[in-house]
Design a protein around this motif. Structure first.
Motif, PDB file in Angstrom:
ATOM      1  N   THR A 234       0.809  -1.221   0.000  1.00 21.96           N
ATOM      2  CA  THR A 234       0.000   0.000   0.000  1.00 21.96           C
ATOM      3  C   THR A 234       0.840   1.267   0.000  1.00 21.96           C
ATOM      4  O   THR A 234       0.399   2.324  -0.455  1.00 21.96           O
ATOM      5  N   THR A 235       2.050   1.191   0.492  1.00 16.91           N
ATOM      6  CA  THR A 235       2.935   2.355   0.516  1.00 16.91           C
ATOM      7  C   THR A 235       3.300   2.767  -0.906  1.00 16.91           C
ATOM      8  O   THR A 235       3.597   1.924  -1.751  1.00 16.91           O
ATOM      9  N   THR A 236       3.266   4.073  -1.165  1.00 14.15           N
ATOM     10  CA  THR A 236       3.645   4.603  -2.477  1.00 14.15           C
ATOM     11  C   THR A 236       4.693   5.692  -2.306  1.00 14.15           C
ATOM     12  O   THR A 236       4.791   6.326  -1.251  1.00 14.15           O
ATOM     13  N   VAL A 237       5.453   5.899  -3.357  1.00 16.08           N
ATOM     14  CA  VAL A 237       6.452   6.975  -3.350  1.00 16.08           C
ATOM     15  C   VAL A 237       5.761   8.318  -3.159  1.00 16.08           C
ATOM     16  O   VAL A 237       6.233   9.175  -2.396  1.00 16.08           O
ATOM     17  N   ARG A 238       4.649   8.497  -3.846  1.00 17.82           N
ATOM     18  CA  ARG A 238       3.926   9.769  -3.730  1.00 17.82           C
ATOM     19  C   ARG A 238       3.420   9.992  -2.293  1.00 17.82           C
ATOM     20  O   ARG A 238       3.506  11.103  -1.761  1.00 17.82           O
ATOM     21  N   GLY A 239       2.921   8.930  -1.660  1.00 11.97           N
ATOM     22  CA  GLY A 239       2.440   9.069  -0.295  1.00 11.97           C
ATOM     23  C   GLY A 239       3.557   9.385   0.684  1.00 11.97           C
ATOM     24  O   GLY A 239       3.396  10.219   1.580  1.00 11.97           O
TER      25      GLY A 239
ATOM     26  N   GLY B 249      15.560   6.073  -6.090  1.00 14.84           N
ATOM     27  CA  GLY B 249      15.312   5.410  -7.355  1.00 14.84           C
ATOM     28  C   GLY B 249      13.914   4.847  -7.502  1.00 14.84           C
ATOM     29  O   GLY B 249      13.161   5.268  -8.378  1.00 14.84           O
ATOM     30  N   THR B 250      13.543   3.900  -6.665  1.00 19.90           N
ATOM     31  CA  THR B 250      12.246   3.231  -6.749  1.00 19.90           C
ATOM     32  C   THR B 250      11.714   2.974  -5.339  1.00 19.90           C
ATOM     33  O   THR B 250      12.417   3.210  -4.345  1.00 19.90           O
ATOM     34  N   LYS B 251      10.510   2.450  -5.264  1.00 19.76           N
ATOM     35  CA  LYS B 251       9.971   2.073  -3.956  1.00 19.76           C
ATOM     36  C   LYS B 251      10.822   0.971  -3.332  1.00 19.76           C
ATOM     37  O   LYS B 251      11.033   0.955  -2.118  1.00 19.76           O
ATOM     38  N   ASP B 252      11.306   0.046  -4.154  1.00 16.57           N
ATOM     39  CA  ASP B 252      12.178  -1.004  -3.640  1.00 16.57           C
ATOM     40  C   ASP B 252      13.441  -0.410  -3.029  1.00 16.57           C
ATOM     41  O   ASP B 252      13.893  -0.840  -1.963  1.00 16.57           O
ATOM     42  N   GLY B 253      14.027   0.564  -3.718  1.00 17.14           N
ATOM     43  CA  GLY B 253      15.217   1.222  -3.189  1.00 17.14           C
ATOM     44  C   GLY B 253      14.931   1.958  -1.899  1.00 17.14           C
ATOM     45  O   GLY B 253      15.750   1.975  -0.973  1.00 17.14           O
ATOM     46  N   LEU B 254      13.753   2.556  -1.820  1.00 17.49           N
ATOM     47  CA  LEU B 254      13.335   3.254  -0.607  1.00 17.49           C
ATOM     48  C   LEU B 254      13.148   2.270   0.540  1.00 17.49           C
ATOM     49  O   LEU B 254      13.583   2.520   1.673  1.00 17.49           O
TER      50      LEU B 254
END
Length: 202
Positions: free
Chosen positions: A37-42, A59-64
């Protein structure tokens, strides 16, 4: 106020603080909402920055997620702190520390988030596996004066993860309702065997 990434080669003012704010927001989101459910935008919205800045740093959500686990998932590294000492009681010390982390209101939500993410996403599972191997299991293996040290550490780790899944995630009553000290006494011998007893491994 929204912060936008700037172009050019100069150092961004407050870069370190901004990165930390993003990681705090990310770990909070992974903990409260879960990986899927977590998003980069959120995360960007909670951190008060532009989503492009999150992408710039991670870079990406995975990187985050990877960065958040490595910096905010630090409690798992505390397992290696109990390795020094009498090797005949290492299993007991590891189980005690592990259960203590799961029952600490500050560290438990992060551990929940890490295991839930690993179960929900193959990408997250790969990141968690790498983190556990590099930051937890390998340091423990290096301290073992036994053959197949890394395999032993992995077997012990699998036993601990299974224990957490049944007691804290699935909350199976037969195990979840037992006092912590009772669980330690019951589980420690199996972990100890993996770490120091003779194993029939090729």
């Amino acid at each position: 106020m929204t912060e936008h990434p700037t172009r050019g080669s100069g150092r961004r003012p407050g870069t370190s603080q901004t990165r930390e704010a993003i990681l705090d927001a990310a770990m909070e989101s992974f903990t409260q909402k879960g990986y899927t459910t977590t998003t980069v935008r959120g995360v960007a919205r909670e951190a008060g920055v532009d989503p492009a800045l999150v992408i710039h740093f991670f870079g990406t959500k995975d990187g985050l997620f990877d960065a958040a686990v490595r910096t905010r998932g630090v409690p798992l590294r505390r397992l290696s702190e109990v390795v020094p000492g009498d090797p005949d009681h290492l299993g007991e010390r590891l189980v005690h520390r592990y259960l203590t982390l799961w029952e600490d209101p500050e560290t438990a939500p992060r551990l929940h988030a890490i295991l839930h993410a690993a179960a929900a996403s193959e990408a997250a599972a790969t990141l968690v596996r790498t983190f556990l191997t590099e930051e937890v299991l390998r340091p423990i293996a290096k301290t073992l004066a036994a053959d197949h040290a890394e395999t032993r550490a992995i077997l012990a780790g699998s036993s601990l993860i299974g224990l957490a899944m049944v007691r804290y995630i699935l909350k199976v009553e037969a195990l979840a309702l037992l006092p912590k000290e009772t669980v330690i006494k019951a589980a420690a011998p199996a972990v100890q065997r993996y770490l120091t007893a003779p194993l029939d491994l090729p």
